[in-house]
Write a protein that holds these residues in place. Structure first.
Motif, PDB file in Angstrom:
ATOM      1  N   GLY A 198      18.095  11.410   7.517  1.00 41.09           N
ATOM      2  CA  GLY A 198      19.070  11.059   8.549  1.00 41.09           C
ATOM      3  C   GLY A 198      20.501  11.265   8.108  1.00 41.09           C
ATOM      4  N   ARG A 199      20.744  11.127   6.794  1.00 35.04           N
ATOM      5  CA  ARG A 199      22.093  11.348   6.250  1.00 35.04           C
ATOM      6  C   ARG A 199      22.355  12.822   5.924  1.00 35.04           C
ATOM      7  N   ARG A 213      15.712  12.571  12.206  1.00 35.34           N
ATOM      8  CA  ARG A 213      17.178  12.499  12.325  1.00 35.34           C
ATOM      9  C   ARG A 213      17.605  11.752  13.584  1.00 35.34           C
ATOM     10  N   THR A 224      10.187   6.483  11.804  1.00 34.78           N
ATOM     11  CA  THR A 224      10.654   5.666  10.681  1.00 34.78           C
ATOM     12  C   THR A 224       9.504   5.194   9.810  1.00 34.78           C
ATOM     13  N   GLU A 267      10.436   5.101   4.436  1.00 35.22           N
ATOM     14  CA  GLU A 267      11.676   4.601   5.029  1.00 35.22           C
ATOM     15  C   GLU A 267      12.886   5.157   4.274  1.00 35.22           C
ATOM     16  N   ASP A 268      12.794   5.201   2.936  1.00 34.95           N
ATOM     17  CA  ASP A 268      13.878   5.790   2.139  1.00 34.95           C
ATOM     18  C   ASP A 268      14.069   7.262   2.493  1.00 34.95           C
ATOM     19  N   THR A 269      12.958   7.974   2.590  1.00 35.61           N
ATOM     20  CA  THR A 269      13.025   9.403   2.904  1.00 35.61           C
ATOM     21  C   THR A 269      13.641   9.628   4.273  1.00 35.61           C
ATOM     22  N   CYS A 270      13.235   8.838   5.254  1.00 31.76           N
ATOM     23  CA  CYS A 270      13.808   8.953   6.597  1.00 31.76           C
ATOM     24  C   CYS A 270      15.315   8.716   6.564  1.00 31.76           C
ATOM     25  N   ALA A 271      15.734   7.701   5.827  1.00 34.45           N
ATOM     26  CA  ALA A 271      17.167   7.396   5.738  1.00 34.45           C
ATOM     27  C   ALA A 271      17.931   8.555   5.107  1.00 34.45           C
ATOM     28  N   ARG A 272      17.373   9.135   4.058  1.00 35.16           N
ATOM     29  CA  ARG A 272      18.042  10.261   3.393  1.00 35.16           C
ATOM     30  C   ARG A 272      18.112  11.487   4.296  1.00 35.16           C
ATOM     31  N   GLY A 299      15.978   9.222  14.756  1.00 34.83           N
ATOM     32  CA  GLY A 299      15.531   7.846  14.650  1.00 34.83           C
ATOM     33  C   GLY A 299      14.223   7.550  15.357  1.00 34.83           C
TER      34      GLY A 299
END
Length: 195
Positions: free
Chosen positions: A13-14, A60, A65, A6-11, A62
């Protein structure tokens, strides 16, 4: 504190390029093995590159996740299938060792979290592993890589192997039996050094 998917996906995505690099470093080897074991093509890795590009795009967007390794391996299979590179050639019948290895078989338990060491001089080279994998029927080959190399639990493997989790165990045992029998044949042939 370990980094989660989840952290990796968020990063990613940013737009954090280092997260993509970390994911490549962590999971490229198993994706590459699945690609090479599953593809009839001996050269080129267009499907593998396509799978990675699709995964990053889906993260990216979404659409992904959860378990990134499962998502990647699923996209490897989809990319191979889309390009007609998914090996559907008939393969020989499995060797006749039965559905399960006997408890006293020297290979029993090799797939465990803490496997017993390979017999001295019998550890196959990467090329031999690939040769052995490609002798196993395709569906079992994919199941073996996804479960025993990628270490995905049955529930995460379902979509990739197109087999419900409660029907994977017998097939996985058959794939393991075939793998070790074929490795024994490779070792007996004395094909190349085993380091």
């Amino acid at each position: 504190m370990p980094v989660t998917d989840e952290d990796t996906c968020a990063r990613i995505g940013r737009g954090d390029a280092s997260a993509v690099s970390e994911l490549l470093e962590r999971d490229h080897a198993v994706a590459d093995l699945l690609f090479r074991a599953s593809s009839a093509q001996s050269v080129g890795d267009g499907a593998l590159k396509s799978a990675w590009a699709t995964l990053i795009e889906d993260i990216r967007s979404g659409l992904v996740t959860g378990c990134l390794r499962a998502a990647l391996l699923e996209r490897v299979i989809f990319a191979l299938d889309d390009r007609g590179e998914f090996d559907t050639a008939r393969t020989p019948a499995l060797p006749g060792r039965g559905a399960f290895l006997a408890a006293d078989d020297r290979w029993a338990g090799w797939w465990a979290d803490e496997p017993v060491p390979w017999p001295e001089g019998a550890e196959p080279t990467p090329a031999q592993v690939l040769t052995v994998l490609r002798r196993i029927p395709l569906s079992l080959r994919v199941l073996l890589v996804v479960r025993d190399v990628a270490h995905l639990p049955a529930a995460q493997a379902e979509r990739i192997v197109n087999r419900p989790s409660d029907r994977q165990a017998p097939a996985l045992e058959a794939a393991r039996d075939a793998y070790v029998a074929y490795v024994d044949e490779e070792v007996a042939r004395g094909c190349g050094p085993r380091t």
